[in-house]
Design a protein around this motif. Structure first.
Motif, PDB file in Angstrom:
ATOM      1  N   PHE A 269       0.836  -1.195   0.000  1.00 28.20           N
ATOM      2  CA  PHE A 269       0.000   0.000   0.000  1.00 28.20           C
ATOM      3  C   PHE A 269       0.871   1.245   0.000  1.00 28.20           C
ATOM      4  O   PHE A 269       1.986   1.258   0.524  1.00 28.20           O
ATOM      5  N   GLY A 270       0.345   2.313  -0.586  1.00 30.78           N
ATOM      6  CA  GLY A 270       1.048   3.577  -0.637  1.00 30.78           C
ATOM      7  C   GLY A 270       0.806   4.389   0.626  1.00 30.78           C
ATOM      8  O   GLY A 270       0.243   3.898   1.614  1.00 30.78           O
ATOM      9  N   PRO A 271       1.199   5.660   0.613  1.00 30.61           N
ATOM     10  CA  PRO A 271       1.006   6.527   1.775  1.00 30.61           C
ATOM     11  C   PRO A 271      -0.468   6.841   1.998  1.00 30.61           C
ATOM     12  O   PRO A 271      -1.313   6.595   1.138  1.00 30.61           O
ATOM     13  N   CYS A 272      -0.773   7.373   3.163  1.00 35.10           N
ATOM     14  CA  CYS A 272      -2.148   7.725   3.506  1.00 35.10           C
ATOM     15  C   CYS A 272      -2.412   9.181   3.128  1.00 35.10           C
ATOM     16  O   CYS A 272      -1.658  10.075   3.501  1.00 35.10           O
ATOM     17  N   ARG A 273      -3.482   9.431   2.390  1.00 35.91           N
ATOM     18  CA  ARG A 273      -3.913  10.773   2.019  1.00 35.91           C
ATOM     19  C   ARG A 273      -5.112  11.170   2.869  1.00 35.91           C
ATOM     20  O   ARG A 273      -6.050  10.392   3.027  1.00 35.91           O
ATOM     21  N   LYS A 274      -5.082  12.382   3.393  1.00 35.70           N
ATOM     22  CA  LYS A 274      -6.157  12.863   4.251  1.00 35.70           C
ATOM     23  C   LYS A 274      -7.071  13.788   3.449  1.00 35.70           C
ATOM     24  O   LYS A 274      -6.616  14.763   2.861  1.00 35.70           O
ATOM     25  N   LEU A 275      -8.358  13.462   3.423  1.00 35.91           N
ATOM     26  CA  LEU A 275      -9.342  14.231   2.676  1.00 35.91           C
ATOM     27  C   LEU A 275     -10.369  14.836   3.625  1.00 35.91           C
ATOM     28  O   LEU A 275     -10.926  14.138   4.479  1.00 35.91           O
ATOM     29  N   LYS A 276     -10.643  16.122   3.466  1.00 36.86           N
ATOM     30  CA  LYS A 276     -11.677  16.783   4.259  1.00 36.86           C
ATOM     31  C   LYS A 276     -13.017  16.669   3.552  1.00 36.86           C
ATOM     32  O   LYS A 276     -13.117  16.866   2.333  1.00 36.86           O
ATOM     33  N   VAL A 277     -14.046  16.369   4.330  1.00 36.81           N
ATOM     34  CA  VAL A 277     -15.402  16.236   3.781  1.00 36.81           C
ATOM     35  C   VAL A 277     -16.388  17.065   4.595  1.00 36.81           C
ATOM     36  O   VAL A 277     -16.199  17.292   5.790  1.00 36.81           O
ATOM     37  N   ILE A 278     -17.426  17.521   3.910  1.00 39.18           N
ATOM     38  CA  ILE A 278     -18.546  18.191   4.561  1.00 39.18           C
ATOM     39  C   ILE A 278     -19.682  17.179   4.639  1.00 39.18           C
ATOM     40  O   ILE A 278     -20.195  16.722   3.616  1.00 39.18           O
ATOM     41  N   GLU A 374     -10.839  20.275  -2.552  1.00 38.48           N
ATOM     42  CA  GLU A 374     -10.243  18.968  -2.246  1.00 38.48           C
ATOM     43  C   GLU A 374     -10.174  18.071  -3.482  1.00 38.48           C
ATOM     44  O   GLU A 374      -9.418  17.098  -3.495  1.00 38.48           O
ATOM     45  N   GLU A 375     -10.962  18.410  -4.539  1.00 33.90           N
ATOM     46  CA  GLU A 375     -10.915  17.602  -5.755  1.00 33.90           C
ATOM     47  C   GLU A 375      -9.504  17.564  -6.347  1.00 33.90           C
ATOM     48  O   GLU A 375      -9.118  16.591  -6.984  1.00 33.90           O
ATOM     49  N   MET A 376      -8.743  18.641  -6.139  1.00 31.02           N
ATOM     50  CA  MET A 376      -7.376  18.670  -6.652  1.00 31.02           C
ATOM     51  C   MET A 376      -6.534  17.576  -5.994  1.00 31.02           C
ATOM     52  O   MET A 376      -5.683  16.952  -6.640  1.00 31.02           O
ATOM     53  N   LEU A 377      -6.776  17.334  -4.729  1.00 30.44           N
ATOM     54  CA  LEU A 377      -6.070  16.273  -4.028  1.00 30.44           C
ATOM     55  C   LEU A 377      -6.554  14.905  -4.492  1.00 30.44           C
ATOM     56  O   LEU A 377      -5.762  13.959  -4.598  1.00 30.44           O
ATOM     57  N   LEU A 378      -7.850  14.806  -4.797  1.00 28.59           N
ATOM     58  CA  LEU A 378      -8.410  13.539  -5.278  1.00 28.59           C
ATOM     59  C   LEU A 378      -7.680  13.050  -6.525  1.00 28.59           C
ATOM     60  O   LEU A 378      -7.448  11.857  -6.702  1.00 28.59           O
ATOM     61  N   ASP A 379      -7.283  13.984  -7.386  1.00 27.84           N
ATOM     62  CA  ASP A 379      -6.565  13.614  -8.610  1.00 27.84           C
ATOM     63  C   ASP A 379      -5.182  13.031  -8.326  1.00 27.84           C
ATOM     64  O   ASP A 379      -4.579  12.418  -9.204  1.00 27.84           O
ATOM     65  N   VAL A 387      -6.535   6.152   2.398  1.00 23.69           N
ATOM     66  CA  VAL A 387      -7.257   7.420   2.540  1.00 23.69           C
ATOM     67  C   VAL A 387      -7.868   7.500   3.928  1.00 23.69           C
ATOM     68  O   VAL A 387      -8.414   6.512   4.438  1.00 23.69           O
ATOM     69  N   GLU A 388      -7.728   8.664   4.538  1.00 23.77           N
ATOM     70  CA  GLU A 388      -8.365   8.935   5.825  1.00 23.77           C
ATOM     71  C   GLU A 388      -9.259  10.164   5.658  1.00 23.77           C
ATOM     72  O   GLU A 388      -8.799  11.222   5.236  1.00 23.77           O
ATOM     73  N   PHE A 389     -10.541  10.011   5.948  1.00 24.13           N
ATOM     74  CA  PHE A 389     -11.487  11.114   5.858  1.00 24.13           C
ATOM     75  C   PHE A 389     -11.582  11.818   7.211  1.00 24.13           C
ATOM     76  O   PHE A 389     -11.603  11.156   8.251  1.00 24.13           O
ATOM     77  N   TYR A 390     -11.635  13.123   7.194  1.00 20.72           N
ATOM     78  CA  TYR A 390     -11.973  13.822   8.424  1.00 20.72           C
ATOM     79  C   TYR A 390     -12.825  15.041   8.118  1.00 20.72           C
ATOM     80  O   TYR A 390     -12.816  15.562   7.013  1.00 20.72           O
ATOM     81  N   GLU A 391     -13.603  15.427   9.114  1.00 21.15           N
ATOM     82  CA  GLU A 391     -14.653  16.409   8.891  1.00 21.15           C
ATOM     83  C   GLU A 391     -14.076  17.806   8.725  1.00 21.15           C
ATOM     84  O   GLU A 391     -13.209  18.231   9.478  1.00 21.15           O
ATOM     85  N   PHE A 392     -14.577  18.512   7.742  1.00 20.07           N
ATOM     86  CA  PHE A 392     -14.149  19.886   7.447  1.00 20.07           C
ATOM     87  C   PHE A 392     -14.597  20.824   8.546  1.00 20.07           C
ATOM     88  O   PHE A 392     -15.749  20.818   8.971  1.00 20.07           O
ATOM     89  N   LYS A 393     -13.663  21.631   9.034  1.00 20.23           N
ATOM     90  CA  LYS A 393     -13.962  22.663  10.027  1.00 20.23           C
ATOM     91  C   LYS A 393     -13.287  23.945   9.580  1.00 20.23           C
ATOM     92  O   LYS A 393     -12.148  23.941   9.107  1.00 20.23           O
ATOM     93  N   THR A 394     -13.963  25.054   9.721  1.00 18.14           N
ATOM     94  CA  THR A 394     -13.365  26.330   9.347  1.00 18.14           C
ATOM     95  C   THR A 394     -12.402  26.782  10.434  1.00 18.14           C
ATOM     96  O   THR A 394     -12.524  26.415  11.593  1.00 18.14           O
ATOM     97  N   TYR A 395     -11.441  27.614  10.062  1.00 17.88           N
ATOM     98  CA  TYR A 395     -10.509  28.200  11.025  1.00 17.88           C
ATOM     99  C   TYR A 395     -10.110  29.581  10.584  1.00 17.88           C
ATOM    100  O   TYR A 395     -10.361  29.993   9.455  1.00 17.88           O
TER     101      TYR A 395
END
Length: 395
Positions: A269-278, A374-379, A387-395
């Motif tokens: 397996f390759g590295p883990c990519r973290k994706l933010k989702v709403i 985040e679609e740019m990261l999806l590519d 892949v690790e999903f985590y919830e989008f939060k504003t800052y």
């Protein structure tokens, strides 16, 4: 593991503010501090005194220091490729050569007796010629680093495709590579009156700082992430610390034994990519668990161009129902995150990310959407990446 760092500007900020910045960087696990000696005015003695204090402060917070110089500045300071004793005296860890002495002389500089690393300009069109020479001379990675440029002026940063091609070329030489991201905190400053951030790649300039970092790391062409402008906000440090955090271990996940049951010889397996989702408002607890708690998610290296798919939820929660839920659209657009529902019972629980619009045939529930950009990261997610999903939060 990626190192994170900050850039500070002695000609633009009082020392007490820079020291506070080092303290904040250290608090969030940053390990590098970068500055340019080129823009600091004063006598030779004044410059030495300033950077001695700068380095002592950075070291006090556990930060390794890289100082940007060129051949003209070296001459001004009575230094050369043969003699960098001054940098040893003030405690410098890394000298970044913005301009080269030429391959042979740069090589001599890498062989300094102090263990000071020499950081070469990764954005230079002549950099591969240097690296070929270093390779022929067996210069190890403990002697040489690479660091891309920053671009204060909007629309002047590196082209995306050129950056990817440069990364592909440089990666062959196995030296550590750094690139810059931009803070969006109010009233930041930087080189040459920078007011629009200080990134390496132009198309990343206005993206959230953590997404800039995740994209750079996902290209596989960057090891270290440096914040180009100062001062980044504490919220931005917190977001980058999340990026730097090691992903959950596959071997310790609930899915690992299920995968092993398919055969002892698992593909790498390759590295883990973290994706933010709403998350969708009507997402169920079962769907949330399949998405956020079964980590890391993984495909079998065979996802199509329409969807990226993870079978984890269907393997772990095969007996728990996923009732169909009405979705009004005829298609799921790109960036939709869906879960297969009980109308397709064999695949129920499977998490999918839509790459190209797919028909809504009633067999999938919409549970989330990728956060903006985040679609740019999806590519950049390869077939074998986790892949690790985590919830989008504003800052």
């Amino acid at each position: 593991m990626a190192e994170f760092g900050v850039m500070a500007y002695p000609d633009l900020s009082p020392m007490n503010e820079i020291k506070d910045y080092f303290r904040l960087a250290s608090k969030y696990g940053f390990t590098r501090a970068v500055s340019s000696m080129l823009s600091v005015e004063g006598s030779r003695e004044e410059i030495i005194a300033y950077f001695r204090e700068f380095i002592e402060s950075a070291h006090g917070y556990g930060l390794k220091v890289s100082l940007d110089v060129n051949t003209g500045f070296m001459k001004k300071m009575n230094q050369s490729y043969e003699d960098i004793s001054l940098f040893h005296e003030i405690g410098c860890d890394v000298i970044r050569l913005d301009g080269s002495y030429g391959s042979e002389h740069d090589y001599i500089m890498t062989q300094n007796p102090y263990g000071i690393e020499i950081e070469m300009n990764a954005s230079s069109r002549l950099i591969e010629k240097e690296l070929i020479y270093f390779t022929e001379k067996n210069v190890g990675r403990e002697r040489v680093r690479l660091c891309h440029n920053v671009y204060p002026q909007r629309y002047t940063g590196l082209k995306w495709n050129d950056f990817l091609e440069k990364s592909r070329i440089l990666r062959k030489y196995d030296y550590t590579i750094a690139a810059f991201v931009s803070s969006h905190a109010p009233n930041t400053h930087g080189l040459w009156e920078a007011a629009d951030g200080l990134p390496t790649v132009e198309r990343l300039r206005d993206l959230p700082i953590d997404l800039q970092a995740r994209i750079l790391l996902a290209t596989g062409g960057v090891d270290d992430i440096l914040i180009g402008n100062a001062f980044a906000s504490e919220a931005e440090f917190e977001a980058l610390a999340e990026v730097a955090k090691p992903p959950k271990s596959l071997e310790n996940s609930r899915i690992y034994e299920k995968i092993k049951a398919y055969g002892p010889n698992m593909h790498p397996f390759g590295p883990c990519r973290k994706l933010k989702v709403i998350l969708e408002k009507d997402i169920t607890e079962m769907e949330r668990e399949n998405l956020l708690e079964l980590v890391p998610q993984l495909d079998n290296g065979d996802s199509s161009e329409w969807i990226w798919r993870s079978r984890c939820g269907r393997l772990i929660n095969a007996d728990r129902p996923i009732p169909p839920r009405l979705y009004g659209g005829e298609f799921f657009p790109r960036g939709s995150v869906v879960v297969v529902n009980d109308n397709y019972r064999h695949y129920s629980g499977e998490i999918q990310i839509v790459r190209e619009p797919i028909v809504n045939d009633g067999k999938r529930n919409l549970i989330a959407k990728l956060a903006p950009h985040e679609e740019m990261l999806l590519d950049l997610i390869d077939a074998n990446d986790l892949v690790e999903f985590y919830e989008f939060k504003t800052y």
